[in-house]
Write a protein that holds these residues in place. Structure first.
Motif, PDB file in Angstrom:
ATOM      1  N   ILE A   1       0.805  -1.216   0.000  1.00  0.00           N
ATOM      2  CA  ILE A   1       0.000   0.000   0.000  1.00  0.00           C
ATOM      3  C   ILE A   1       0.844   1.274   0.000  1.00  0.00           C
ATOM      4  O   ILE A   1       0.579   2.205  -0.770  1.00  0.00           O
ATOM      5  CB  ILE A   1      -0.993  -0.010   1.188  1.00  0.00           C
ATOM      6  N   PRO A   2       1.903   1.384   0.828  1.00  0.00           N
ATOM      7  CA  PRO A   2       2.677   2.645   0.842  1.00  0.00           C
ATOM      8  C   PRO A   2       3.512   2.858  -0.414  1.00  0.00           C
ATOM      9  O   PRO A   2       4.015   3.947  -0.651  1.00  0.00           O
ATOM     10  CB  PRO A   2       3.581   2.500   2.064  1.00  0.00           C
ATOM     11  N   ASN A   3       3.699   1.822  -1.211  1.00  0.00           N
ATOM     12  CA  ASN A   3       4.564   1.913  -2.394  1.00  0.00           C
ATOM     13  C   ASN A   3       3.770   1.810  -3.693  1.00  0.00           C
ATOM     14  O   ASN A   3       4.162   1.106  -4.623  1.00  0.00           O
ATOM     15  CB  ASN A   3       5.629   0.814  -2.354  1.00  0.00           C
ATOM     16  N   GLY A   4       2.667   2.529  -3.733  1.00  0.00           N
ATOM     17  CA  GLY A   4       1.898   2.554  -4.970  1.00  0.00           C
ATOM     18  C   GLY A   4       0.407   2.427  -4.785  1.00  0.00           C
ATOM     19  O   GLY A   4      -0.359   2.704  -5.704  1.00  0.00           O
ATOM     20  N   GLY A   5      -0.025   1.950  -3.618  1.00  0.00           N
ATOM     21  CA  GLY A   5      -1.459   1.851  -3.363  1.00  0.00           C
ATOM     22  C   GLY A   5      -2.130   0.791  -4.210  1.00  0.00           C
ATOM     23  O   GLY A   5      -1.548  -0.255  -4.515  1.00  0.00           O
ATOM     24  N   ALA A   6      -3.344   1.064  -4.648  1.00  0.00           N
ATOM     25  CA  ALA A   6      -4.178   0.080  -5.323  1.00  0.00           C
ATOM     26  C   ALA A   6      -3.541  -0.442  -6.615  1.00  0.00           C
ATOM     27  O   ALA A   6      -3.501  -1.653  -6.860  1.00  0.00           O
ATOM     28  CB  ALA A   6      -5.553   0.674  -5.621  1.00  0.00           C
ATOM     29  N   SER A   7      -3.044   0.456  -7.439  1.00  0.00           N
ATOM     30  CA  SER A   7      -2.497   0.022  -8.727  1.00  0.00           C
ATOM     31  C   SER A   7      -1.257  -0.850  -8.551  1.00  0.00           C
ATOM     32  O   SER A   7      -1.024  -1.794  -9.326  1.00  0.00           O
ATOM     33  CB  SER A   7      -2.169   1.220  -9.612  1.00  0.00           C
ATOM     34  N   ALA A   8      -0.438  -0.558  -7.519  1.00  0.00           N
ATOM     35  CA  ALA A   8       0.737  -1.383  -7.266  1.00  0.00           C
ATOM     36  C   ALA A   8       0.331  -2.791  -6.835  1.00  0.00           C
ATOM     37  O   ALA A   8       1.003  -3.769  -7.175  1.00  0.00           O
ATOM     38  CB  ALA A   8       1.625  -0.737  -6.202  1.00  0.00           C
ATOM     39  N   MET A   9      -0.747  -2.886  -6.085  1.00  0.00           N
ATOM     40  CA  MET A   9      -1.236  -4.189  -5.660  1.00  0.00           C
ATOM     41  C   MET A   9      -1.611  -5.051  -6.858  1.00  0.00           C
ATOM     42  O   MET A   9      -1.269  -6.234  -6.927  1.00  0.00           O
ATOM     43  CB  MET A   9      -2.450  -4.026  -4.736  1.00  0.00           C
ATOM     44  N   ILE A  10      -2.311  -4.452  -7.822  1.00  0.00           N
ATOM     45  CA  ILE A  10      -2.782  -5.216  -8.986  1.00  0.00           C
ATOM     46  C   ILE A  10      -1.671  -5.430 -10.006  1.00  0.00           C
ATOM     47  O   ILE A  10      -1.368  -6.553 -10.399  1.00  0.00           O
ATOM     48  CB  ILE A  10      -3.983  -4.509  -9.641  1.00  0.00           C
TER      49      ILE A  10
ATOM     50  N   ALA B   1      -2.146 -20.290  -7.055  1.00  0.00           N
ATOM     51  CA  ALA B   1      -1.932 -19.148  -6.163  1.00  0.00           C
ATOM     52  C   ALA B   1      -1.822 -17.845  -6.950  1.00  0.00           C
ATOM     53  O   ALA B   1      -2.316 -16.801  -6.506  1.00  0.00           O
ATOM     54  CB  ALA B   1      -0.677 -19.371  -5.328  1.00  0.00           C
ATOM     55  N   SER B   2      -1.187 -17.878  -8.105  1.00  0.00           N
ATOM     56  CA  SER B   2      -1.014 -16.667  -8.912  1.00  0.00           C
ATOM     57  C   SER B   2      -2.354 -16.130  -9.388  1.00  0.00           C
ATOM     58  O   SER B   2      -2.617 -14.922  -9.333  1.00  0.00           O
ATOM     59  CB  SER B   2      -0.107 -16.961 -10.116  1.00  0.00           C
ATOM     60  N   VAL B   3      -3.217 -17.033  -9.854  1.00  0.00           N
ATOM     61  CA  VAL B   3      -4.524 -16.617 -10.378  1.00  0.00           C
ATOM     62  C   VAL B   3      -5.425 -16.117  -9.250  1.00  0.00           C
ATOM     63  O   VAL B   3      -6.018 -15.029  -9.331  1.00  0.00           O
ATOM     64  CB  VAL B   3      -5.199 -17.773 -11.131  1.00  0.00           C
ATOM     65  N   LEU B   4      -5.550 -16.905  -8.187  1.00  0.00           N
ATOM     66  CA  LEU B   4      -6.407 -16.503  -7.069  1.00  0.00           C
ATOM     67  C   LEU B   4      -5.883 -15.237  -6.400  1.00  0.00           C
ATOM     68  O   LEU B   4      -6.661 -14.369  -5.986  1.00  0.00           O
ATOM     69  CB  LEU B   4      -6.494 -17.638  -6.045  1.00  0.00           C
ATOM     70  N   GLY B   5      -4.577 -15.120  -6.291  1.00  0.00           N
ATOM     71  CA  GLY B   5      -3.988 -13.946  -5.659  1.00  0.00           C
ATOM     72  C   GLY B   5      -4.284 -12.665  -6.430  1.00  0.00           C
ATOM     73  O   GLY B   5      -4.559 -11.617  -5.838  1.00  0.00           O
ATOM     74  N   TRP B   6      -4.239 -12.749  -7.754  1.00  0.00           N
ATOM     75  CA  TRP B   6      -4.572 -11.581  -8.571  1.00  0.00           C
ATOM     76  C   TRP B   6      -6.019 -11.173  -8.345  1.00  0.00           C
ATOM     77  O   TRP B   6      -6.325  -9.987  -8.184  1.00  0.00           O
ATOM     78  CB  TRP B   6      -4.337 -11.898 -10.046  1.00  0.00           C
ATOM     79  N   ALA B   7      -6.911 -12.157  -8.308  1.00  0.00           N
ATOM     80  CA  ALA B   7      -8.330 -11.868  -8.088  1.00  0.00           C
ATOM     81  C   ALA B   7      -8.560 -11.235  -6.711  1.00  0.00           C
ATOM     82  O   ALA B   7      -9.379 -10.320  -6.558  1.00  0.00           O
ATOM     83  CB  ALA B   7      -9.150 -13.148  -8.229  1.00  0.00           C
ATOM     84  N   ILE B   8      -7.844 -11.711  -5.698  1.00  0.00           N
ATOM     85  CA  ILE B   8      -7.975 -11.143  -4.351  1.00  0.00           C
ATOM     86  C   ILE B   8      -7.510  -9.692  -4.335  1.00  0.00           C
ATOM     87  O   ILE B   8      -8.168  -8.818  -3.753  1.00  0.00           O
ATOM     88  CB  ILE B   8      -7.162 -11.970  -3.334  1.00  0.00           C
ATOM     89  N   ASN B   9      -6.396  -9.402  -4.977  1.00  0.00           N
ATOM     90  CA  ASN B   9      -5.895  -8.027  -5.013  1.00  0.00           C
ATOM     91  C   ASN B   9      -6.856  -7.095  -5.742  1.00  0.00           C
ATOM     92  O   ASN B   9      -7.032  -5.935  -5.337  1.00  0.00           O
ATOM     93  CB  ASN B   9      -4.515  -7.992  -5.676  1.00  0.00           C
ATOM     94  N   VAL B  10      -7.480  -7.580  -6.797  1.00  0.00           N
ATOM     95  CA  VAL B  10      -8.482  -6.780  -7.503  1.00  0.00           C
ATOM     96  C   VAL B  10      -9.665  -6.492  -6.584  1.00  0.00           C
ATOM     97  O   VAL B  10     -10.152  -5.358  -6.494  1.00  0.00           O
ATOM     98  CB  VAL B  10      -8.949  -7.487  -8.789  1.00  0.00           C
ATOM     99  N   ALA B  11     -10.138  -7.532  -5.873  1.00  0.00           N
ATOM    100  CA  ALA B  11     -11.271  -7.355  -4.956  1.00  0.00           C
ATOM    101  C   ALA B  11     -10.938  -6.345  -3.862  1.00  0.00           C
ATOM    102  O   ALA B  11     -11.776  -5.497  -3.510  1.00  0.00           O
ATOM    103  CB  ALA B  11     -11.648  -8.699  -4.339  1.00  0.00           C
ATOM    104  N   ILE B  12      -9.727  -6.398  -3.329  1.00  0.00           N
ATOM    105  CA  ILE B  12      -9.322  -5.452  -2.277  1.00  0.00           C
ATOM    106  C   ILE B  12      -9.235  -4.035  -2.833  1.00  0.00           C
ATOM    107  O   ILE B  12      -9.724  -3.079  -2.222  1.00  0.00           O
ATOM    108  CB  ILE B  12      -7.975  -5.875  -1.669  1.00  0.00           C
ATOM    109  N   ALA B  13      -8.600  -3.885  -4.009  1.00  0.00           N
ATOM    110  CA  ALA B  13      -8.415  -2.555  -4.596  1.00  0.00           C
ATOM    111  C   ALA B  13      -9.745  -1.863  -4.875  1.00  0.00           C
ATOM    112  O   ALA B  13      -9.856  -0.636  -4.747  1.00  0.00           O
ATOM    113  CB  ALA B  13      -7.601  -2.671  -5.879  1.00  0.00           C
ATOM    114  N   PHE B  14     -10.764  -2.630  -5.236  1.00  0.00           N
ATOM    115  CA  PHE B  14     -12.073  -2.061  -5.527  1.00  0.00           C
ATOM    116  C   PHE B  14     -12.896  -1.776  -4.270  1.00  0.00           C
ATOM    117  O   PHE B  14     -13.905  -1.080  -4.339  1.00  0.00           O
ATOM    118  CB  PHE B  14     -12.865  -3.010  -6.432  1.00  0.00           C
TER     119      PHE B  14
END
Length: 518
Positions: A49-58, A267-280
């Motif tokens: 989060i401190p190094n880019g926020g939502a877009s960095a997560m995704i 893990a890669s696929v599910l993890g991406w989906a989780i990060n998208v859900a969090i960012a939104f």
């Protein structure tokens, strides 16, 4: 027990000492459970989060998993060719040129050891923080845990994990499928439940989720984005887990690469989906999330979406899964230590390589892992940011231990014989991309969190990892008693017999040491 597996292990020079209790599905289970996807994302969200926020997560996750695929493919190929608990340092010694094989396998063994122990420490520290976050949520945010309280929980869970991992391995093996299913259900619950429960004031637009960039620490935005990679790289790590359990797995030459590849892909696929859900669904007030009394950004996000009771219900599952992760990683770490000690690479190897006759587990290696992890946890008292060194240390230790054997296969003089899983003409290009990426990220993760670090915000990764490597080299080159006088790499533990593989003379560890001294 599979005679074919025993024959493969014998061809590598080792007799069967551990019980082959892990089926291919259970081997996948321990690899996937150690990744522990959502709890792991929760543990390291504070670095994204401190190094880019939502877009960095995704987008950080997207970039990283592409390169992680190259690493996992290269390791899967080696794991299929030589499935032994020693794994990385064994491959290094097998593939390096004679002049360098002893010293490089020694370095890889120590780097792998400290990386795995840091994995235990980081997972169990994450558990302690998450448990204290639950207490904070339950108190209505009035309870703020101290470092000493968190460390006490950390020490207790280490003791519990070491005790459990000292029992018969078959019980740990049978639980892996349950752990994997619970992990997947938790991930799906977050992906579906978070958007459904989040109030409108905390919902974000696609423009924010995919395009907003917030930089808290003063580094240039591009470099800050790269620093956010710690989150996905730590989460989807521990690729060598299935390798270190290979001597306890059936059909290991096929099961090891299958378990490795499938765990990382899912893990890669599910993890991406989780990060998208969090960012939104995390809102836009990142300062409030980072400064939450829980000390856990993910707990703050869940609290905003689910409320107190809902968050406690979800968080209870998160804590339980994190606990299971700790059990898995200490099992894997102890097997690597057992294997390295079996070849005489560690101090007190005579004890660390012992396998209990009743439980068929390397109990001394288990408790050694817990003890060193306990010491690593003391970094927390240096400052809130200092504990981040443990998470970076996992990656530093792993990447050095991964890069050297992958490189050695192509740079050293060896007769590499590929296993059932191989990449054919793509082996070289895949290895080149993997090693280049790891070398780049190693340098990055030695940088401090902030531009002008103080003692409390300094990155201690280089100190801890570098200190271990320097001490190991001092031990290796120590006059008269140093490792260079007796460490000859993997030692054959099969007794000499006409039926031994290749009809070669095979000696015990003591014989090898005696010959070296003579």
């Amino acid at each position: 027990m599979s005679s074919a597996d025993e024959a493969v292990l014998a061809s590598l020079g080792y007799k069967q000492e551990l019980k082959r209790e892990f089926s291919p599905w259970e081997l996948f289970g321990i690899g996937f459970s150690i990744i522990g996807l959502f709890p792991s994302i929760a543990s390291v969200l504070i670095y994204a989060i401190p190094n880019g926020g939502a877009s960095a997560m995704i987008w950080g996750w997207t970039v990283c998993v592409i390169f992680l695929a190259f690493i996992v493919l290269a390791l899967a190929e080696l794991g299929s060719a030589a499935p032994t608990s020693g794994g990385l340092y064994y491959w290094t010694h097998s593939f390096c040129s004679p002049r360098y094989k002893n010293i490089l396998s020694w370095v890889v063994g120590y780097s792998n050891t400290i990386g795995n122990i840091a994995g235990v420490a980081s997972v169990d520290w994450g558990f302690a923080v998450q448990l204290m976050a639950a207490a904070s949520i339950g108190s209505g945010m009035t309870f703020v845990p101290t470092t000493g309280q968190t460390y006490a929980v950390y020490a207790l869970v280490l003791i519990i994990h070491a005790t459990v991992c000292s029992v018969a391995v078959k019980y740990i093996a049978r639980l892996q499928i349950i752990y994997a299913i619970l992990n997947v259900l938790l991930c799906l619950g977050i992906i579906i439940g978070l958007p459904a429960a989040t109030p409108s004031e905390f919902r974000n637009t696609a423009k924010y989720a995919f395009g907003d960039f917030e930089n808290f620490y003063g580094w240039p935005n591009g470099f800050a984005f790269i620093l956010s990679f710690l989150a996905p790289l730590w989460t989807v790590g521990g690729f060598d887990a299935s390798v270190h359990i290979s001597e306890e797995a059936t059909n290991a030459s096929i099961a090891v690469p299958w378990a490795l590849l499938s765990a990382v892909f899912i893990a890669s696929v599910l993890g991406w989906a989780i990060n998208v859900a969090i960012a939104f669904n995390m809102g836009t007030d990142l300062d409030a999330i980072l400064s939450s009394p829980t000390g856990q950004p993910m707990a703050a996000i869940l609290f905003n979406s689910f409320g107190q009771r809902g968050t406690l219900a979800v968080w209870a599952i998160v804590v339980a899964v994190q606990f299971m992760m700790g059990m898995g990683i200490i099992t894997v770490c102890s097997r690597q230590i057992f294997a390295f000690a079996r070849d005489g690479g560690l101090p007190f190897s005579h004890y660390l390589r012992r396998v209990n006759k009743h439980t068929a587990t390397p109990i001394y290696a288990v408790w050694f892992t817990a003890f060193i992890s306990l010491l690593l946890g003391l970094l927390a008292f240096t400052g809130a940011q200092a504990i981040g060194a443990i998470f970076s240390l996992v990656i530093a230790g792993q990447y050095v231990a991964y890069a050297i054997p992958i490189s050695a296969r192509f740079l050293g003089k060896n007769d590499f014989r590929r296993g059932p899983f191989h990449l054919g003409v793509f082996s070289g290009p895949v290895a080149l991309v993997a090693v280049t990426w790891m070398a780049f990220m190693l340098v990055v993760f030695f940088f401090p969190t902030t531009v002008d670090p103080m003692a409390s915000t300094m990155n201690y990764t280089v100190v801890v990892w570098g200190g271990v490597i320097l001490l190991s080299l001092a031990y290796y080159f120590f006059p008269v008693y140093g490792g260079r006088y007796w460490f000859k790499g993997p030692v054959r533990t099969l007794e000499e017999s006409e039926g031994s593989v290749g009809g070669s003379r095979q000696s015990t560890l003591e014989d090898e040491k005696k010959q070296a001294e003579d």
